[in-house]
Write a protein that holds these residues in place. Structure first.
Motif, PDB file in Angstrom:
ATOM      1  N   GLU A   5       0.823  -1.212   0.000  1.00  0.00           N
ATOM      2  CA  GLU A   5       0.000   0.000   0.000  1.00  0.00           C
ATOM      3  C   GLU A   5       0.861   1.268   0.000  1.00  0.00           C
ATOM      4  OE1 GLU A   5      -3.633   0.437  -0.052  1.00  0.00           O
ATOM      5  OE2 GLU A   5      -3.170  -1.496  -0.989  1.00  0.00           O
ATOM      6  N   LYS A  11       2.178   1.568  -3.597  1.00  0.00           N
ATOM      7  CA  LYS A  11       1.052   1.934  -4.451  1.00  0.00           C
ATOM      8  C   LYS A  11       0.608   3.383  -4.217  1.00  0.00           C
ATOM      9  CE  LYS A  11      -3.130   0.226  -3.604  1.00  0.00           C
ATOM     10  NZ  LYS A  11      -4.251   1.057  -3.850  1.00  0.00           N
ATOM     11  N   SER A  12       0.570   3.797  -2.969  1.00  0.00           N
ATOM     12  CA  SER A  12       0.087   5.135  -2.620  1.00  0.00           C
ATOM     13  C   SER A  12       1.035   6.250  -3.054  1.00  0.00           C
ATOM     14  CB  SER A  12      -0.139   5.247  -1.112  1.00  0.00           C
ATOM     15  OG  SER A  12      -1.140   4.366  -0.712  1.00  0.00           O
ATOM     16  N   LEU A  70       0.347   2.276 -10.154  1.00  0.00           N
ATOM     17  CA  LEU A  70       0.574   0.966  -9.531  1.00  0.00           C
ATOM     18  C   LEU A  70      -0.707   0.510  -8.844  1.00  0.00           C
ATOM     19  CD1 LEU A  70       4.089   1.436  -7.893  1.00  0.00           C
ATOM     20  CD2 LEU A  70       3.518   0.753 -10.220  1.00  0.00           C
ATOM     21  N   ASP A  71      -0.901  -0.798  -8.807  1.00  0.00           N
ATOM     22  CA  ASP A  71      -2.069  -1.348  -8.128  1.00  0.00           C
ATOM     23  C   ASP A  71      -1.791  -2.810  -7.796  1.00  0.00           C
ATOM     24  OD1 ASP A  71      -4.562  -1.458  -6.956  1.00  0.00           O
ATOM     25  OD2 ASP A  71      -5.680  -1.141  -8.803  1.00  0.00           O
ATOM     26  N   TRP A  72      -2.663  -3.372  -6.985  1.00  0.00           N
ATOM     27  CA  TRP A  72      -2.612  -4.798  -6.727  1.00  0.00           C
ATOM     28  C   TRP A  72      -3.095  -5.511  -7.972  1.00  0.00           C
ATOM     29  CZ3 TRP A  72      -0.347  -6.865  -2.593  1.00  0.00           C
ATOM     30  CH2 TRP A  72      -0.181  -6.077  -1.442  1.00  0.00           C
ATOM     31  N   ILE A  80       2.123  -6.275  -6.605  1.00  0.00           N
ATOM     32  CA  ILE A  80       1.960  -4.898  -7.073  1.00  0.00           C
ATOM     33  C   ILE A  80       2.349  -4.890  -8.553  1.00  0.00           C
ATOM     34  CG2 ILE A  80       2.739  -2.502  -6.830  1.00  0.00           C
ATOM     35  CD1 ILE A  80       1.033  -3.528  -4.460  1.00  0.00           C
TER      36      ILE A  80
END
Length: 185
Positions: free
Chosen positions: A114, A117-118, A123-125, A142
């Motif tokens: 996270e 990603k943040s 980016l994401d799962w 990720i």
């Protein structure tokens, strides 16, 4: 305060043995768990999880203070030795994490994901289904990194946990990982 474990509502298989549909089902369930896992981790650790790289030092220092290591029983070691190829037996650990500490490891891995990603758009799962030989096949990772790779934060933090079992106590371990991986973003 009890630390609740992450329990899927279905029979969990090895990732490499999952069908594409099973991997999708697991991934969707996993993503829904993220907010509650991080809420519990923050409340239990009393660390302000602000998604900064500095918070990775804070949560890993907390982990190092609270991780519970246990000796494996003779029967556990015997079973591992009997199921392991001869050339891999030197990698068998005589210690293991207590169940609650395993949950900490997983939740801290989710938090690392996270944070990455943040702090980086795009980016994401995600989950990768092919090739079946891929070490992170069917696992939550990720995705969206620029160098055609995925970041398997669960595997990364699990590997750091094994270093803790070996006696390493580097409070900057996650911070260093985050900054090493920035070159792939």
């Amino acid at each position: 305060m009890e630390y609740k474990l992450m329990q899927p509502p279905f029979v969990m298989k090895e990732y490499s043995e999952m069908s594409k549909n099973e991997a999708k089902e697991h991934f969707n369930w996993f993503k829904r768990q993220i907010p509650s896992r991080l809420e519990q981790l923050g409340a239990f650790s009393q660390i302000h999880l602000d998604y900064s790289d500095r918070s990775l030092i804070d949560i890993w220092e907390w982990y190092l203070r609270n991780v519970q290591i246990q000796s494996k029983s003779a029967s556990e070691l015997e079973e591992e030795h009997s199921e392991t190829e001869e050339w891999l037996k030197s990698y068998i650990y005589e210690n293991k994490l207590a169940t609650k500490s395993q949950a900490f490891t997983l939740d801290i891995a989710i938090y690392l994901g996270e944070v990455v990603k943040s702090n980086h758009s795009g980016l994401d799962w995600g989950v990768v289904f092919k090739p079946k030989s891929y070490v992170s096949v069917n696992r939550p990772v990720i995705t969206g990194l620029t160098k055609e790779t995925d970041m398997d934060v669960i595997m990364i933090v699990t590997n750091k946990m094994y270093l803790v079992l070996d006696g390493e106590r580097n409070p900057n371990a996650l911070f260093d990982i985050y900054h090493t991986w920035k070159e792939f973003i």
